[in-house]
Write an enzyme that holds these catalytic residues in place. Structure first.
Site, short mmCIF file in Angstrom:
data_model
loop_
_atom_site.label_atom_id
_atom_site.label_comp_id
_atom_site.label_asym_id
_atom_site.label_seq_id
_atom_site.Cartn_x
_atom_site.Cartn_y
_atom_site.Cartn_z
N ASP A 106 0.78 -1.24 0.00
CA ASP A 106 0.00 0.00 0.00
C ASP A 106 0.81 1.29 0.00
O ASP A 106 0.23 2.38 0.00
CB ASP A 106 -0.96 -0.01 1.20
N HIS A 121 6.20 -8.09 -1.46
CA HIS A 121 5.04 -8.59 -2.21
C HIS A 121 4.56 -7.63 -3.28
O HIS A 121 3.42 -7.74 -3.73
CB HIS A 121 3.89 -8.94 -1.24
N CYS A 149 -2.10 -5.17 -22.75
CA CYS A 149 -0.75 -4.62 -22.85
C CYS A 149 -0.57 -3.96 -24.22
O CYS A 149 -0.95 -4.53 -25.24
CB CYS A 149 0.24 -5.77 -22.69
N CYS A 152 2.14 -6.30 -26.35
CA CYS A 152 1.90 -7.65 -26.88
C CYS A 152 0.43 -8.06 -26.84
O CYS A 152 0.08 -9.16 -27.28
CB CYS A 152 2.75 -8.68 -26.11
N GLY A 189 2.50 -6.67 13.22
CA GLY A 189 1.22 -6.74 12.49
C GLY A 189 1.19 -7.75 11.38
O GLY A 189 0.53 -7.54 10.37
N THR A 190 1.89 -8.85 11.56
CA THR A 190 1.80 -9.92 10.55
C THR A 190 1.44 -11.23 11.22
O THR A 190 1.95 -11.54 12.31
CB THR A 190 3.11 -10.06 9.73
N SER A 191 0.58 -11.99 10.54
CA SER A 191 0.12 -13.25 11.14
C SER A 191 1.21 -14.31 11.14
O SER A 191 1.07 -15.33 11.80
CB SER A 191 -1.11 -13.76 10.39
N GLU A 217 -2.88 -10.36 18.20
CA GLU A 217 -3.18 -11.78 18.45
C GLU A 217 -1.89 -12.57 18.56
O GLU A 217 -0.88 -12.19 17.96
CB GLU A 217 -3.95 -12.37 17.25
C1 BJW Z 1 -2.48 -5.98 14.23
C2 BJW Z 1 -3.31 -4.89 14.17
C3 BJW Z 1 -2.83 -3.76 14.80
C4 BJW Z 1 -4.30 -6.41 13.09
N1 BJW Z 1 -1.65 -3.78 15.42
N2 BJW Z 1 -1.32 -5.99 14.84
C5 BJW Z 1 6.46 -23.36 3.07
C6 BJW Z 1 5.51 -24.08 3.76
C7 BJW Z 1 4.16 -24.02 3.40
C8 BJW Z 1 3.73 -23.26 2.33
C9 BJW Z 1 4.68 -22.54 1.63
C10 BJW Z 1 6.02 -22.60 2.00
N3 BJW Z 1 6.71 -21.80 1.16
C11 BJW Z 1 5.84 -21.23 0.28
C12 BJW Z 1 4.60 -21.68 0.55
C13 BJW Z 1 3.36 -21.30 -0.18
C14 BJW Z 1 2.83 -19.93 0.21
C15 BJW Z 1 2.52 -19.90 1.70
O1 BJW Z 1 3.20 -19.32 2.49
N4 BJW Z 1 1.41 -20.50 2.08
C16 BJW Z 1 0.99 -20.53 3.49
C17 BJW Z 1 -0.20 -19.62 3.67
C18 BJW Z 1 0.72 -21.93 3.88
N5 BJW Z 1 3.79 -18.89 -0.14
C19 BJW Z 1 3.93 -18.48 -1.38
O2 BJW Z 1 3.27 -18.96 -2.29
C20 BJW Z 1 4.93 -17.38 -1.67
N6 BJW Z 1 5.76 -17.77 -2.73
C21 BJW Z 1 6.81 -18.59 -2.57
O3 BJW Z 1 7.22 -18.92 -1.48
O4 BJW Z 1 7.38 -19.00 -3.74
C22 BJW Z 1 8.16 -20.19 -3.73
C23 BJW Z 1 7.26 -21.39 -3.46
C24 BJW Z 1 5.96 -21.43 -4.02
C25 BJW Z 1 5.13 -22.52 -3.73
C26 BJW Z 1 5.56 -23.54 -2.88
C27 BJW Z 1 6.84 -23.47 -2.33
C28 BJW Z 1 7.69 -22.38 -2.63
C29 BJW Z 1 4.21 -16.13 -2.11
C30 BJW Z 1 3.41 -15.49 -1.02
C31 BJW Z 1 2.69 -14.27 -1.58
C32 BJW Z 1 1.70 -13.71 -0.61
N7 BJW Z 1 0.89 -12.75 -1.27
C33 BJW Z 1 -0.12 -12.02 -0.54
C34 BJW Z 1 -0.97 -11.20 -1.53
C35 BJW Z 1 -0.21 -9.95 -1.99
C36 BJW Z 1 -1.05 -9.08 -2.85
C37 BJW Z 1 -2.32 -8.62 -2.17
O5 BJW Z 1 -2.29 -7.99 -1.08
O6 BJW Z 1 -3.38 -8.89 -2.72
O7 BJW Z 1 0.49 -11.17 0.42
S1 BJW Z 1 -1.15 -13.09 0.46
C38 BJW Z 1 -1.26 -12.01 1.85
O8 BJW Z 1 -0.53 -12.58 2.97
C39 BJW Z 1 -0.48 -10.75 1.44
C40 BJW Z 1 0.20 -10.40 2.72
O9 BJW Z 1 1.32 -9.56 2.45
C41 BJW Z 1 0.59 -11.74 3.28
C42 BJW Z 1 0.83 -11.74 4.75
O10 BJW Z 1 -0.31 -11.33 5.42
P1 BJW Z 1 -0.14 -10.50 6.77
O11 BJW Z 1 0.53 -9.23 6.49
O12 BJW Z 1 0.45 -11.37 7.79
O13 BJW Z 1 -1.66 -10.11 7.07
P2 BJW Z 1 -2.81 -10.91 7.82
O14 BJW Z 1 -4.07 -10.26 7.44
O15 BJW Z 1 -2.67 -12.35 7.61
O16 BJW Z 1 -2.54 -10.68 9.37
C43 BJW Z 1 -2.65 -9.40 9.96
C44 BJW Z 1 -2.07 -9.52 11.36
O17 BJW Z 1 -2.07 -8.24 11.93
C45 BJW Z 1 -2.86 -10.45 12.29
O18 BJW Z 1 -1.94 -11.29 12.96
C46 BJW Z 1 -3.52 -9.48 13.27
O19 BJW Z 1 -3.63 -10.01 14.59
C47 BJW Z 1 -2.56 -8.33 13.25
N8 BJW Z 1 -3.15 -7.03 13.50
N9 BJW Z 1 -4.47 -5.25 13.46
C48 BJW Z 1 -0.93 -4.96 15.40
N10 BJW Z 1 -3.59 -2.64 14.83
ZN ZN Z 2 2.79 -7.61 -22.88
#
Ligand code: BJW
Ligand code: ZN
Length: 246
Positions: A106, A121, A149, A152, A189-191, A217
């Site tokens: 953002d 990300h 695009c 292409c 602030g990340t899960s 949390e």
């Molecule tokens: C507060 C608060 C306040 C609220 N104060 N706190 C190993 C094991 C298992 C799986 C995998 C692995 N390696 C890779 C994977 C697959 C996958 C993965 O991790 N899956 C798991 C979910 C199981 N990862 C991937 O695919 C990644 N790629 C990769 O590793 O490539 C190589 C590979 C691929 C496949 C297999 C193996 C290797 C890519 C991950 C891309 C994530 N993309 C997103 C979307 C981005 C675009 C968009 O926004 O639309 O990114 S998903 C989403 O999750 C987004 C976020 O950046 C990301 C993290 O979320 P975040 O920031 O933690 O947010 P929330 O909402 O989950 O949590 C908010 C937190 O804040 C909570 O805890 C609240 O309590 C807290 N909170 N208010 C303080 N005021």
């Molecule tokens: Zn293109």
């Protein structure tokens, strides 16, 4: 709210030379941007974000995914950085080496004034071709969703990292380096479930950095962290930064 900080924590941070911070959606929650795990509202209530943020979803229904990002781009455009973002700007000014690794797309850290930001990300403000990777700075989605695009004819998509896609390698390497070499690591602030970002705090722990978590949390990091604050980042960060650096 008045928080109690352990004197050892304050002393350690006062002497710290290198600080690395990892942020997630919770840091922007107090700016009015829903977190990834919050229930969606309105038109989007029947979709789970996890199901929209994937290449498979884009292949299946590119218009829906395009619209979802257009909607979120609108939310982001109206949002302002909150006291948590500004406290991190102040922290950066007080340490020799400061790296802010964010999973957020953002731009609010940069809007607040943070300098050394690594976007793991991507960024919702940018759009690229799904076929040839060419970036587009302007697009018209009034007649065609997603628009095409100009190079292409491929579909344009948001410049973000979806599940199953690899992270930008230079950014990931820089993030790992900053994590391996810091004196203190903040996870805020990340899960802590989305890899590879979720592993970074554990890399820091292994390298004997002091690890501090701020999250409403419990997460998989909470019990392993040296300090965990279960309160909003927009309250903990300003108070901590004020107490340590004045
Ligand atoms: C507060 C608060 C306040 C609220 N104060 N706190 C190993 C094991 C298992 C799986 C995998 C692995 N390696 C890779 C994977 C697959 C996958 C993965 O991790 N899956 C798991 C979910 C199981 N990862 C991937 O695919 C990644 N790629 C990769 O590793 O490539 C190589 C590979 C691929 C496949 C297999 C193996 C290797 C890519 C991950 C891309 C994530 N993309 C997103 C979307 C981005 C675009 C968009 O926004 O639309 O990114 S998903 C989403 O999750 C987004 C976020 O950046 C990301 C993290 O979320 P975040 O920031 O933690 O947010 P929330 O909402 O989950 O949590 C908010 C937190 O804040 C909570 O805890 C609240 O309590 C807290 N909170 N208010 C303080 N005021
Ligand atoms: Zn293109």
């Amino acid at each position: 709210m008045s928080l109690e900080f352990a004197p050892e924590l304050l002393r350690y941070l006062q002497q710290c030379r290198k600080i690395t911070v990892l942020t997630g959606a919770g840091v922007s929650a107090e700016s009015g941007i829903p977190t990834f795990r919050d229930a969606q509202t309105g038109l989007w209530a029947r979709f789970r974000p996890q199901e929209l943020a994937s290449p498979q979803a884009f292949t299946r229904n590119p218009a829906i995914v395009w619209d979802w990002y257009a909607y979120r781009r609108g939310l982001v455009a109206q949002a302002q950085p909150n006291p948590g973002h500004f406290a991190l700007v102040k922290m950066e000014r007080h340490v020799e080496k400061f790296t802010l690794i964010t999973q957020n797309i953002d731009n609010l850290h940069q809007a607040a004034g943070s300098q050394n930001v690594i976007e793991l990300h991507g960024n919702i403000a940018k759009v690229r071709c799904a076929e040839c990777g060419t970036f587009a700075t302007e697009w018209d989605d009034t007649t065609q969703k997603p628009p095409r695009c100009s190079e292409c004819g491929g579909l344009l998509r948001p410049h973000v990292v979806w599940f199953g896609e690899t992270l930008p390698q230079a950014e990931l390497q820089a993030a790992v380096r900053a994590t391996e070499t810091c004196d203190a690591f903040f996870s805020i602030g990340t899960s802590g479930v989305v890899e590879p970002a979720a592993s970074l705090p554990f890399v820091a722990l292994k390298k004997k950095a002091l690890v501090i978590e701020i999250n409403l949390e419990p997460t998989p990091l909470t019990t392993a962290a040296d300090y965990a604050f279960a309160a909003p980042s927009g309250q903990v960060l300003p108070e901590l930064v004020r107490t340590v650096w004045g």
